[in-house]
Design an enzyme around this catalytic site. Structure first.
Site, mmCIF file in Angstrom:
data_model
loop_
_atom_site.group_PDB
_atom_site.id
_atom_site.type_symbol
_atom_site.label_atom_id
_atom_site.label_comp_id
_atom_site.label_asym_id
_atom_site.label_seq_id
_atom_site.Cartn_x
_atom_site.Cartn_y
_atom_site.Cartn_z
ATOM 1 N N ILE A 73 0.818 -1.217 0.000
ATOM 2 C CA ILE A 73 0.000 0.000 0.000
ATOM 3 C C ILE A 73 0.852 1.269 0.000
ATOM 4 O O ILE A 73 0.441 2.300 -0.509
ATOM 5 C CB ILE A 73 -0.998 0.000 1.179
ATOM 6 C CG1 ILE A 73 -2.107 1.037 0.955
ATOM 7 C CG2 ILE A 73 -0.282 0.173 2.513
ATOM 8 C CD1 ILE A 73 -3.283 0.908 1.908
ATOM 9 N N ASP A 105 0.216 -0.764 9.516
ATOM 10 C CA ASP A 105 0.568 0.396 10.327
ATOM 11 C C ASP A 105 2.084 0.608 10.350
ATOM 12 O O ASP A 105 2.582 1.712 10.095
ATOM 13 C CB ASP A 105 0.025 0.179 11.743
ATOM 14 C CG ASP A 105 0.087 1.414 12.622
ATOM 15 O OD1 ASP A 105 0.252 2.535 12.104
ATOM 16 O OD2 ASP A 105 -0.051 1.248 13.849
ATOM 17 N N SER A 127 -8.761 -4.513 10.022
ATOM 18 C CA SER A 127 -9.060 -5.512 11.055
ATOM 19 C C SER A 127 -8.850 -6.960 10.628
ATOM 20 O O SER A 127 -8.981 -7.864 11.445
ATOM 21 C CB SER A 127 -10.482 -5.363 11.619
ATOM 22 O OG SER A 127 -10.567 -4.260 12.478
#
Length: 168
Positions: free
Chosen positions: A10, A33, A122
């Site tokens: 990403i 993250d 998630s």
């Protein structure tokens, strides 16, 4: 509405905004993250530290979203959202996950984002079943009042790519 599914890192996507599947502290972590924090550089951590805590250690509660510049990323912005930890599906997880996508869209609209890339929020370490997580994502974006001109579901791995492709 046409959506794209791209299996890639990403952090290399040239879009206006990348969505970060963050934790409540916004101070970096693993998975998406950690990758976004590493690629954006130390200025991202400084920007996240500058976001006020809403309670000790929490800058972004589950289901909400916050925005920062993209710094060294090709994206202008990073929209940080905290997805729910899967606890069997009876703890409001679907509503919280849908809120993640809806709140990201609100920030995107407010900042005139024309292209956005979402990871599978998630569906990694938080344990949300892949098909269920992707279903919430697709349904929330399909029924939203506004979406950017370009929406990318960025996947990491063949299984998740197939999951999104089947839903679309």
């Amino acid at each position: 509405m046409a959506f794209e599914v791209i299996q890639t890192d990403i952090t290399i996507l040239a879009v206006d905004a990348l969505v970060n599947a963050a934790n409540e502290s916004l101070l970096g972590g693993g998975g998406v993250d950690g990758a976004i924090h590493r690629a954006a550089g130390p200025a991202l951590l400084a920007a996240c530290r500058a976001i006020p805590e809403v309670r000790p250690g929490v800058r972004c509660p589950t289901g909400e979203a916050r925005i920062t510049p993209g710094f060294a990323l090709p994206a202008r912005f990073v929209i940080h959202t905290v997805g729910p930890v899967w606890r069997g599906g009876e703890q409001g997880e679907a509503d919280l996950l849908a809120a993640c996508y809806a709140n990201c869209l609100k920030l995107a609209r407010d900042h005139r984002v024309e292209s956005i890339a979402f990871p599978a929020i998630s569906a990694g370490i938080y344990g949300y079943p892949a098909h269920a997580a992707a279903s919430v994502a697709v349904e929330t974006l399909r029924t939203a009042e506004w979406v950017p001109e370009r929406v990318v579901f960025c996947t990491f791995g063949d299984a998740m790519t197939r999951t999104y492709m089947a839903l679309l």
